[in-house]
Scaffold this active site. Structure first.
Site, short mmCIF file in Angstrom:
data_model
loop_
_atom_site.label_atom_id
_atom_site.label_comp_id
_atom_site.label_asym_id
_atom_site.label_seq_id
_atom_site.Cartn_x
_atom_site.Cartn_y
_atom_site.Cartn_z
N CYS A 130 0.83 -1.20 0.00
CA CYS A 130 0.00 0.00 0.00
C CYS A 130 0.87 1.25 0.00
O CYS A 130 0.64 2.19 -0.78
CB CYS A 130 -0.92 -0.01 1.22
SG CYS A 130 -2.14 1.34 1.23
N CYS A 237 7.59 4.04 5.77
CA CYS A 237 6.71 3.80 4.62
C CYS A 237 7.48 3.32 3.39
O CYS A 237 6.91 2.72 2.48
CB CYS A 237 5.93 5.06 4.28
SG CYS A 237 6.94 6.43 3.67
#
Length: 246
Positions: A130, A237
């Site tokens: 994601c 991330c």
């Protein structure tokens, strides 16, 4: 000693650095954030330097330092499609407060989202994937036209950030970390000096704000980034670990 004098020393070999980037990082090791930003402008070709900001809870200070040096520098803001409305409002507030003239909002590729996250549940089943399609890939595209970028990581945030240099290589680009050496108290002092408004979610217990599904409140006794990807073996991330591989 001025930055130029430090650079002269590093070029003469008086500072033990391995390459030009190391020399620049050593020369800027004790520099202020504004000195580091000014050095970035001097060492990257005109029009080829940008600042990347999440407009999160600790973003305002770096933006304020940048505005002191050059408020016209491009600022790249990544809207993942999962951001809090408060973050979008905070972006607009800081643009107005600091007089930023070139904030560029970028988005993930719509076709990639449709193919890989059509039901918007990828954050739960595979948060790394994601982050890759919503953050890493679009930022890689946005940075393709730049030779250097500024970001707001600090060593006190711990983890992979605990030993970041002031300047480093990010693939073919230079990456500048103007706040690397600041302590949390320094950040708060700068916030007060600039009279910066807090992120709207800070008062609600959010110490670090990212995407809605993967952000939670942090207790006062927890690390500031404890609310990011809580309960998962994940602390970044991928922007600062995978970007240079794309």
């Amino acid at each position: 000693m001025t930055i130029a004098q430090r650079l002269d020393l590093s070029n003469e070999g008086s500072v033990p650095c391995k390459d030009d980037v190391g020399g620049l990082s050593c020369a800027l090791a004790e520099a202020s954030p504004t000195e580091i930003i000014a050095a970035a402008i001097d060492n990257v070709a005109p029009g080829k330097l940008c600042l990347v900001s999440s407009f999160g809870t600790e973003s305002a200070v770096l933006l304020a330092f940048m505005a002191e040096v050059d408020r016209t520098l491009p600022v790249v803001f990544l809207d993942t499609g999962w951001l809090f409305e408060e973050t979008l409002a905070y972006r607009d507030t800081l643009i107005d407060r600091l007089g930023l003239t070139d904030v560029r909002t970028i988005h993930p590729d719509a076709d990639r989202l449709a193919a890989l996250d059509g039901d918007r549940s990828l954050w739960d089943s595979d948060p790394d994937a994601c982050c890759r399609i919503r953050k890493v890939e679009p930022l890689a595209r946005a940075l393709a036209g730049f030779d250097g970028w500024l970001n707001g990581r600090k060593r006190y945030q711990g983890g992979l950030r605990s030993s970041i240099p002031v300047v480093e290589r990010d693939g073919s680009r230079l990456k500048f970390n103007p706040l690397a050496t600041l302590e949390r108290a320094d950040l708060e002092a700068a916030r007060a000096r600039f009279d910066l408004p807090p992120h709207p979610l800070a008062a609600k217990g959010f110490a670090s704000v990212g995407c809605m599904p993967c952000t939670s409140r942090a207790r006062p006794d927890e690390d500031g980034r404890a609310g990011r990807w809580r309960g998962r073996d994940k602390a970044e991330c991928g922007i600062h670990t995978l970007l240079s591989t794309l």
